[in-house]
Design a protein around this motif. Sequence first.
Motif, mmCIF file in Angstrom:
data_model
loop_
_atom_site.group_PDB
_atom_site.id
_atom_site.type_symbol
_atom_site.label_atom_id
_atom_site.label_comp_id
_atom_site.label_asym_id
_atom_site.label_seq_id
_atom_site.Cartn_x
_atom_site.Cartn_y
_atom_site.Cartn_z
ATOM 1 N N VAL A 1 0.998 -1.141 0.060
ATOM 2 C CA VAL A 1 0.050 -0.012 -0.074
ATOM 3 C C VAL A 1 1.052 1.196 -0.041
ATOM 4 O O VAL A 1 1.666 1.540 0.856
ATOM 5 N N ILE A 2 0.829 2.088 -1.001
ATOM 6 C CA ILE A 2 1.527 3.358 -1.060
ATOM 7 C C ILE A 2 0.791 4.480 -1.130
ATOM 8 O O ILE A 2 -0.424 4.517 -1.784
ATOM 9 N N SER A 3 1.001 5.667 -0.286
ATOM 10 C CA SER A 3 0.304 6.888 -0.099
ATOM 11 C C SER A 3 0.701 7.722 -1.455
ATOM 12 O O SER A 3 2.250 8.110 -1.546
ATOM 13 N N LYS A 4 -0.113 7.950 -2.321
ATOM 14 C CA LYS A 4 0.409 8.903 -3.580
ATOM 15 C C LYS A 4 0.924 10.314 -3.121
ATOM 16 O O LYS A 4 1.761 10.773 -3.681
ATOM 17 N N GLU A 5 0.244 10.975 -2.204
ATOM 18 C CA GLU A 5 0.559 12.081 -1.780
ATOM 19 C C GLU A 5 2.109 12.106 -1.042
ATOM 20 O O GLU A 5 2.959 12.911 -1.289
ATOM 21 N N LYS A 6 2.337 10.899 -0.351
ATOM 22 C CA LYS A 6 3.856 11.019 0.161
ATOM 23 C C LYS A 6 4.786 10.626 -0.847
ATOM 24 O O LYS A 6 5.837 11.187 -0.895
ATOM 25 N N VAL A 7 4.468 10.228 -2.028
ATOM 26 C CA VAL A 7 5.358 9.850 -3.141
ATOM 27 C C VAL A 7 5.731 11.198 -3.663
ATOM 28 O O VAL A 7 7.009 11.655 -3.775
ATOM 29 N N LEU A 8 4.818 12.098 -3.716
ATOM 30 C CA LEU A 8 5.230 13.503 -4.416
ATOM 31 C C LEU A 8 5.870 14.369 -3.541
ATOM 32 O O LEU A 8 6.579 15.014 -3.687
ATOM 33 N N GLU A 9 5.486 14.178 -1.996
ATOM 34 C CA GLU A 9 6.042 14.977 -0.937
ATOM 35 C C GLU A 9 7.736 14.483 -0.873
ATOM 36 O O GLU A 9 8.466 15.409 -0.768
ATOM 37 N N GLN A 10 7.609 13.206 -0.840
ATOM 38 C CA GLN A 10 9.020 12.990 -0.659
ATOM 39 C C GLN A 10 10.022 13.006 -1.741
ATOM 40 O O GLN A 10 11.112 13.169 -1.474
ATOM 41 N N ALA A 11 9.375 12.832 -2.976
ATOM 42 C CA ALA A 11 10.270 13.165 -4.296
ATOM 43 C C ALA A 11 10.756 14.694 -4.035
ATOM 44 O O ALA A 11 12.001 14.832 -4.583
ATOM 45 N N GLU A 12 9.762 15.487 -3.657
ATOM 46 C CA GLU A 12 10.339 16.896 -3.658
ATOM 47 C C GLU A 12 11.183 17.084 -2.488
ATOM 48 O O GLU A 12 12.126 17.743 -2.798
ATOM 49 N N ALA A 13 11.147 16.618 -1.396
ATOM 50 C CA ALA A 13 11.879 16.655 -0.294
ATOM 51 C C ALA A 13 13.474 16.209 -0.598
ATOM 52 O O ALA A 13 14.319 16.660 -0.034
ATOM 53 N N PHE A 14 13.504 14.922 -1.096
ATOM 54 C CA PHE A 14 14.905 14.443 -1.536
ATOM 55 C C PHE A 14 15.406 14.922 -2.884
ATOM 56 O O PHE A 14 16.361 14.408 -3.396
ATOM 57 N N GLY A 15 14.783 15.941 -3.527
ATOM 58 C CA GLY A 15 15.090 16.363 -4.910
ATOM 59 C C GLY A 15 15.441 15.302 -5.893
ATOM 60 O O GLY A 15 16.300 15.389 -6.650
ATOM 61 N N HIS A 16 14.627 14.487 -6.226
ATOM 62 C CA HIS A 16 14.469 13.366 -7.242
ATOM 63 C C HIS A 16 13.138 13.259 -7.817
ATOM 64 O O HIS A 16 12.020 13.707 -7.383
ATOM 65 N N SER A 17 12.995 12.370 -8.763
ATOM 66 C CA SER A 17 11.722 12.336 -9.417
ATOM 67 C C SER A 17 10.730 11.414 -8.740
ATOM 68 O O SER A 17 10.922 10.685 -7.944
ATOM 69 N N ALA A 18 9.371 11.683 -9.149
ATOM 70 C CA ALA A 18 8.274 11.018 -8.574
ATOM 71 C C ALA A 18 8.427 9.621 -9.035
ATOM 72 O O ALA A 18 8.261 8.683 -8.158
ATOM 73 N N GLU A 19 9.116 9.079 -10.140
ATOM 74 C CA GLU A 19 9.175 8.058 -10.652
ATOM 75 C C GLU A 19 10.289 7.176 -9.774
ATOM 76 O O GLU A 19 10.111 6.053 -9.457
ATOM 77 N N ARG A 20 11.483 7.945 -9.542
ATOM 78 C CA ARG A 20 12.427 7.278 -8.483
ATOM 79 C C ARG A 20 11.954 6.851 -7.110
ATOM 80 O O ARG A 20 11.927 6.122 -6.468
ATOM 81 N N GLU A 21 10.971 7.951 -6.697
ATOM 82 C CA GLU A 21 10.471 7.633 -5.398
ATOM 83 C C GLU A 21 9.370 6.356 -5.301
ATOM 84 O O GLU A 21 9.430 5.627 -4.537
ATOM 85 N N TYR A 22 8.683 6.310 -6.020
ATOM 86 C CA TYR A 22 7.756 5.336 -6.360
ATOM 87 C C TYR A 22 8.407 4.023 -6.455
ATOM 88 O O TYR A 22 7.787 2.992 -5.755
ATOM 89 N N ALA A 23 9.485 3.942 -7.519
ATOM 90 C CA ALA A 23 10.012 2.812 -7.658
ATOM 91 C C ALA A 23 10.849 2.267 -6.410
ATOM 92 O O ALA A 23 11.040 1.167 -5.992
ATOM 93 N N PHE A 24 11.409 3.400 -5.608
ATOM 94 C CA PHE A 24 12.255 2.897 -4.516
ATOM 95 C C PHE A 24 11.303 2.510 -3.326
ATOM 96 O O PHE A 24 11.506 1.365 -2.774
ATOM 97 N N LEU A 25 9.988 2.871 -3.228
ATOM 98 C CA LEU A 25 9.083 2.431 -2.337
ATOM 99 C C LEU A 25 8.544 0.917 -2.734
ATOM 100 O O LEU A 25 8.393 -0.031 -1.777
ATOM 101 N N ILE A 26 8.437 0.535 -3.961
ATOM 102 C CA ILE A 26 7.964 -0.540 -4.354
ATOM 103 C C ILE A 26 8.951 -1.470 -4.046
ATOM 104 O O ILE A 26 8.803 -2.592 -3.663
ATOM 105 N N ALA A 27 10.542 -1.346 -4.544
ATOM 106 C CA ALA A 27 11.473 -2.244 -4.195
ATOM 107 C C ALA A 27 11.505 -2.354 -2.760
ATOM 108 O O ALA A 27 12.127 -3.515 -2.288
ATOM 109 N N HIS A 28 11.488 -1.236 -2.054
ATOM 110 C CA HIS A 28 11.554 -1.356 -0.477
ATOM 111 C C HIS A 28 10.230 -2.466 -0.159
ATOM 112 O O HIS A 28 10.910 -3.402 0.857
#
Length: 164
Positions: A103-130
């Motif tokens: 289960v993934i929060s779409k808002e968190k994907v966008l928030e964390q991508a911005e906070a970490f300075g990378h793309s939403a794609e990278r954040e989403y892929a990271f959460l799935i791999a994790h």
Amino acid sequence: MSLYFEEEGAVKLPLPCEELAGKVIEAALDYVGCPYEAQVNLLLTTNEQIHEMNRQFRGIDRPTDVLSFPMLEYAEPGDFDFLEEREDCFDPESGELVLGDIVISKEKVLEQAEAFGHSAEREYAFLIAHSVLHLTGYDHIEEQERLVMEQKQRDILEQLQILR
């Protein structure tokens, strides 16, 4: 591999969510050496819904980025040998290993991508791999476990060329 994908809430991620999830799950399962075709359920949801799930299932009263619900307990992370005697771990119709739910929060994907300075794609892929690592027995409670899991996450994303 079968991915059962569901999405709820008005927020949309600017990427091909189902397709990317399938690629990351396949890569993660190959990386950990899963010898079976597998089945994963993925729900993309809202902060509000994941907050409720986090409170209900983990006793933590706040939204989180990802929740993993493994169907199996592993004596050793990524050791699939015990499954040879466990027919109950496989979908009787498809024969696939039932790994569990993400289960993934779409808002968190966008928030964390911005906070970490990378793309939403990278954040989403990271959460799935994790999460796939959690579904295959890995954890990050102890420091050594955390280091192992972090390296595996980096390796998976590097193989897919999804970089920071």
